[in-house]
Design a protein around this motif. Structure first.
Motif, PDB file in Angstrom:
ATOM      1  N   LEU A 148      19.378  19.269   1.955  1.00  0.00           N
ATOM      2  CA  LEU A 148      20.741  19.718   1.536  1.00  0.00           C
ATOM      3  C   LEU A 148      20.420  21.069   0.978  1.00  0.00           C
ATOM      4  N   TRP A 149      21.366  22.174   1.164  1.00  0.00           N
ATOM      5  CA  TRP A 149      21.134  23.426   0.500  1.00  0.00           C
ATOM      6  C   TRP A 149      22.544  24.024   0.009  1.00  0.00           C
ATOM      7  N   HIS A 150      22.490  24.628  -1.248  1.00  0.00           N
ATOM      8  CA  HIS A 150      23.536  25.078  -2.029  1.00  0.00           C
ATOM      9  C   HIS A 150      23.539  26.554  -1.719  1.00  0.00           C
ATOM     10  N   LYS A 151      24.598  26.994  -1.023  1.00  0.00           N
ATOM     11  CA  LYS A 151      24.872  28.527  -0.680  1.00  0.00           C
ATOM     12  C   LYS A 151      24.814  29.310  -1.779  1.00  0.00           C
ATOM     13  N   GLY A 152      23.926  30.282  -1.821  1.00  0.00           N
ATOM     14  CA  GLY A 152      23.934  30.958  -2.909  1.00  0.00           C
ATOM     15  C   GLY A 152      22.899  30.579  -4.091  1.00  0.00           C
ATOM     16  N   ALA A 153      22.208  29.649  -4.076  1.00  0.00           N
ATOM     17  CA  ALA A 153      21.241  29.115  -5.166  1.00  0.00           C
ATOM     18  C   ALA A 153      20.472  30.086  -5.276  1.00  0.00           C
TER      19      ALA A 153
END
Length: 205
Positions: free
Chosen positions: A53-58
């Motif tokens: 998973l990746w959080h956009k803008g993290a």
């Protein structure tokens, strides 16, 4: 949740700017990232290359606040409208779809600079950075904005009467800027104005 994930547990998600309607990127979500997107109000995706998973803008700070999420008639694709904070593409471009193969003479992408300007104005309205002229206009309110639109329209008339192309070019640019500030203040996307022009052109052709 009525979304149909593929055999790998993924669903394509088209990310679109809620204000300018520009398509920003195509990414993939699994059930967990979609749930996180709904829960947090910001976009989360599943990386097929990293398998995580990746959080956009993290890390970049270029987050995307979710406005709405729709699925298509087959329930196997998502359309996510967002308010982006910064560019969507890792290259620094506003959109990942910056390379053009075919271009129609009536394509609204001809007006990309106006879309980019609208995007900046919308960011100014949301964030109100101190010292910015656009912030000043929004803080003064609609009467001030209307006054500036009227003043710039008068300047355009004077420049045209003077037959001064340089002056007219500058004053026309000022008028378009202040008109876009007014449209943002009114909550009317500039693309709607362009669509109206396009419809009138078709009706008269």
């Amino acid at each position: 949740m009525n979304v149909r994930f593929d055999e790998k547990g993924l669903v394509p998600a088209i990310i679109q700017d809620a204000g300018t309607k520009e398509v920003l990127t195509l990414a993939y979500m699994n059930e967990e990232s979609l749930s996180k997107t709904i829960e947090t109000g910001e976009t989360w995706f599943y990386s097929r290359s990293r398998q995580e998973l990746w959080h956009k803008g993290a890390t970049s700070g270029n987050t995307q606040t979710v406005v709405s999420i729709n699925y298509d008639c087959d329930q196997d694709a998502l359309l996510v409208l967002v308010n982006p904070k910064g560019p969507a593409c890792h290259t620094g471009a506003v959109s990942c779809f910056s390379e053009r193969i075919v271009e129609s003479s009536t394509n609204l992408n001809d007006y990309q600079i106006l879309q980019s300007l609208e995007k900046v104005i919308m960011e100014r309205e949301r964030e109100r950075p101190e010292g910015a002229y656009t912030t000043y206009l929004f803080e003064k309110g609609v009467d001030k904005i209307l006054k500036k639109v009227g003043e710039e329209a008068a300047e355009v008339i004077i420049a045209a009467k003077n037959r001064d192309h340089e002056e007219l070019r500058w004053e026309a640019a000022d008028l378009l800027y202040h008109l876009q500030v007014l449209l943002v203040e009114q909550g009317l996307p500039f693309t709607e104005v362009l669509r109206t022009l396009e419809e009138r052109h078709k009706d008269r052709s």
